[in-house]
Design an enzyme around this catalytic site. Structure first.
Site, PDB file in Angstrom:
ATOM      1  N   HIS A 189       0.824  -1.210   0.000  1.00 56.10           N
ATOM      2  CA  HIS A 189       0.000   0.000   0.000  1.00 56.10           C
ATOM      3  C   HIS A 189       0.860   1.263   0.000  1.00 56.10           C
ATOM      4  O   HIS A 189       0.432   2.298  -0.504  1.00 56.10           O
ATOM      5  CB  HIS A 189      -0.952  -0.003   1.198  1.00 56.10           C
ATOM      6  CG  HIS A 189      -2.138  -0.900   1.011  1.00 56.10           C
ATOM      7  ND1 HIS A 189      -3.377  -0.640   1.567  1.00 56.10           N
ATOM      8  CD2 HIS A 189      -2.287  -2.052   0.311  1.00 56.10           C
ATOM      9  CE1 HIS A 189      -4.238  -1.595   1.223  1.00 56.10           C
ATOM     10  NE2 HIS A 189      -3.587  -2.467   0.470  1.00 56.10           N
ATOM     11  N   ASP A 190       2.052   1.183   0.545  1.00 59.36           N
ATOM     12  CA  ASP A 190       2.976   2.315   0.472  1.00 59.36           C
ATOM     13  C   ASP A 190       3.425   2.529  -0.970  1.00 59.36           C
ATOM     14  O   ASP A 190       3.337   3.631  -1.507  1.00 59.36           O
ATOM     15  CB  ASP A 190       4.192   2.064   1.378  1.00 59.36           C
ATOM     16  CG  ASP A 190       5.144   3.266   1.415  1.00 59.36           C
ATOM     17  OD1 ASP A 190       4.639   4.411   1.359  1.00 59.36           O
ATOM     18  OD2 ASP A 190       6.356   3.063   1.521  1.00 59.36           O
ATOM     19  N   GLY A 236       4.779   5.922  -4.829  1.00 58.69           N
ATOM     20  CA  GLY A 236       5.994   5.110  -4.770  1.00 58.69           C
ATOM     21  C   GLY A 236       6.342   4.700  -3.348  1.00 58.69           C
ATOM     22  O   GLY A 236       5.670   5.073  -2.387  1.00 58.69           O
ATOM     23  N   PRO A 257      -5.332  -0.982  -5.572  1.00 62.47           N
ATOM     24  CA  PRO A 257      -6.242  -1.958  -6.175  1.00 62.47           C
ATOM     25  C   PRO A 257      -7.321  -2.359  -5.169  1.00 62.47           C
ATOM     26  O   PRO A 257      -7.051  -2.485  -3.977  1.00 62.47           O
ATOM     27  CB  PRO A 257      -5.330  -3.150  -6.494  1.00 62.47           C
ATOM     28  CG  PRO A 257      -3.944  -2.592  -6.515  1.00 62.47           C
ATOM     29  CD  PRO A 257      -3.942  -1.461  -5.540  1.00 62.47           C
ATOM     30  N   HIS A 281      -1.709 -12.993  -1.033  1.00 63.01           N
ATOM     31  CA  HIS A 281      -2.939 -13.390  -0.324  1.00 63.01           C
ATOM     32  C   HIS A 281      -2.859 -14.816   0.229  1.00 63.01           C
ATOM     33  O   HIS A 281      -3.842 -15.309   0.770  1.00 63.01           O
ATOM     34  CB  HIS A 281      -4.152 -13.263  -1.258  1.00 63.01           C
ATOM     35  CG  HIS A 281      -4.538 -11.837  -1.533  1.00 63.01           C
ATOM     36  ND1 HIS A 281      -5.540 -11.488  -2.417  1.00 63.01           N
ATOM     37  CD2 HIS A 281      -4.054 -10.664  -1.033  1.00 63.01           C
ATOM     38  CE1 HIS A 281      -5.651 -10.165  -2.447  1.00 63.01           C
ATOM     39  NE2 HIS A 281      -4.754  -9.645  -1.624  1.00 63.01           N
ATOM     40  N   ASP A 330      -6.469 -17.671   2.522  1.00 63.50           N
ATOM     41  CA  ASP A 330      -6.013 -18.939   1.929  1.00 63.50           C
ATOM     42  C   ASP A 330      -6.395 -20.046   2.914  1.00 63.50           C
ATOM     43  O   ASP A 330      -5.638 -20.398   3.808  1.00 63.50           O
ATOM     44  CB  ASP A 330      -4.491 -18.869   1.730  1.00 63.50           C
ATOM     45  CG  ASP A 330      -3.930 -20.107   1.027  1.00 63.50           C
ATOM     46  OD1 ASP A 330      -4.707 -21.030   0.738  1.00 63.50           O
ATOM     47  OD2 ASP A 330      -2.709 -20.129   0.792  1.00 63.50           O
ATOM     48  N   ASP A 369       3.102 -19.774   0.959  1.00 63.08           N
ATOM     49  CA  ASP A 369       3.327 -20.855  -0.009  1.00 63.08           C
ATOM     50  C   ASP A 369       2.487 -20.631  -1.264  1.00 63.08           C
ATOM     51  O   ASP A 369       1.820 -19.605  -1.401  1.00 63.08           O
ATOM     52  CB  ASP A 369       2.998 -22.214   0.630  1.00 63.08           C
ATOM     53  CG  ASP A 369       1.573 -22.304   1.153  1.00 63.08           C
ATOM     54  OD1 ASP A 369       0.721 -21.487   0.737  1.00 63.08           O
ATOM     55  OD2 ASP A 369       1.299 -23.194   1.975  1.00 63.08           O
TER      56      ASP A 369
END
Length: 313
Positions: free
Chosen positions: A55-56, A61, A152, A182, A234, A242
């Site tokens: 998010h940074d 940038g 996003p 994620h 997940d 993973d």
């Protein structure tokens, strides 16, 4: 394979390996030790720091602007709706305080965040999963409106995501690889419950969502207005970094619309399939993270080195 991102896009100076080796030789060790200590106490932190770094970088940038507090006349990025669920700022602030004692005015908050994200995610492997070049400087501007415009969204379709990433000079390949983040962490019900209860505005369910999984999610998220309950992104592997995320996406168990949409484009669907192989995912993730970590960096005389990460000097 070319890695585009290690040059500071604004100012021509490049990030380098071990930038602080003469000015603060212990910097990376101090950051690693403090990060690992925090993660050992709280295994949810790797996902939080990875998201914070992401998010940074997507707003102005990788300049540490996500760490700045709002002021009387400015609402900062961290108070934008997508960032209200970020946490772990206290860990960054404590590491910065420790570094200021050792090497005042040397190590940037932007570099601290990039290193903390890497060290936190790498903790379970006992080795660094990607290389972090350093030499970023800290930005002085942080606006919530820019976070809303550039981050996003979990509700995005493929073309919107593709454009979000293209705006940062990242490819469809990077989009699919970085979505693999994620594999750790949780999602809040209100970021996906429309897929369970009101997908097209008619009280319906997203037909692309695995029906058994949808039934399970409905036991966790009882209605559209639940904004506090979280579920693993997940399932069954939420603390393990993973390739299992891609397996779940292929099974139509991607939690967000932005996960499910990776199957709607021929190229991204193909990349998802390739990345179900753990031997492919980790090296590709390393390359895309290095590229992402160099988006719009301030180097040379640009920006500043903050004394405290939450306020400009």
């Amino acid at each position: 394979m070319l890695v585009f991102g290690v040059v500071g896009t604004c100012h021509g100076h490049s990030l380098t390996n071990n930038y602080y080796k003469h000015t603060c030789p212990a910097a990376e060790t101090i950051i690693k030790n403090a990060t690992e200590k925090s993660v050992a106490k709280n295994p949810a932190l790797p996902a939080k720091f990875l998201r914070m770094h992401f998010h940074d970088c997507f707003v102005r940038g990788c300049d540490g602007s996500v760490l700045l507090n709002s002021t009387a006349n400015n609402t900062a990025e961290k108070d934008a709706i997508p960032n209200l669920t970020l946490s772990g700022f206290d860990v960054i602030d404590n590491i910065k305080a420790e570094l200021e004692k050792k090497c005042p005015n040397v190590v940037s908050c932007a570099d601290i965040l990039a290193l903390v994200a890497r060290d936190a995610v790498s903790y379970e492997y006992r080795r660094p999963l990607w290389e972090v070049y350093t030499g970023r400087r800290d930005g002085r501007v942080s606006r919530s409106a820019e976070a809303l415009a550039n981050l996003p969204s979990p509700f995005s379709n493929f073309s919107t995501l593709q454009q979000n990433f293209a705006n940062q000079n990242l490819t469809v390949h990077d989009l699919v690889v970085l979505s693999g983040g994620h594999t750790i962490g949780v999602g809040h019900c209100n970021t996906f419950s429309n897929r369970l209860y009101n997908f097209t505005g008619r009280g319906d369910q997203d037909p692309s969502l695995n029906a058994t999984y949808a039934a399970f999610l409905k036991t966790q998220c009882r209605n559209l207005s639940d904004s506090t309950t979280t579920v693993p992104m997940d399932p069954g592997s939420a603390l393990k970094f993973d390739a299992n995320y891609y397996v779940t996406v292929k099974q139509h168990k991607g939690l967000f619309q932005s996960d499910a949409t990776l199957l709607t484009n021929q190229l991204s669907n193909h990349i998802v399939q390739q990345l179900t192989d753990p031997n492919k995912f980790l090296p590709e993730f390393a390359l895309s993270m290095k590229k992402m970590g160099a988006i719009g960096v301030l180097t040379g005389n640009a920006g500043e080195i903050r004394k405290k990460c939450y306020v400009v000097n």
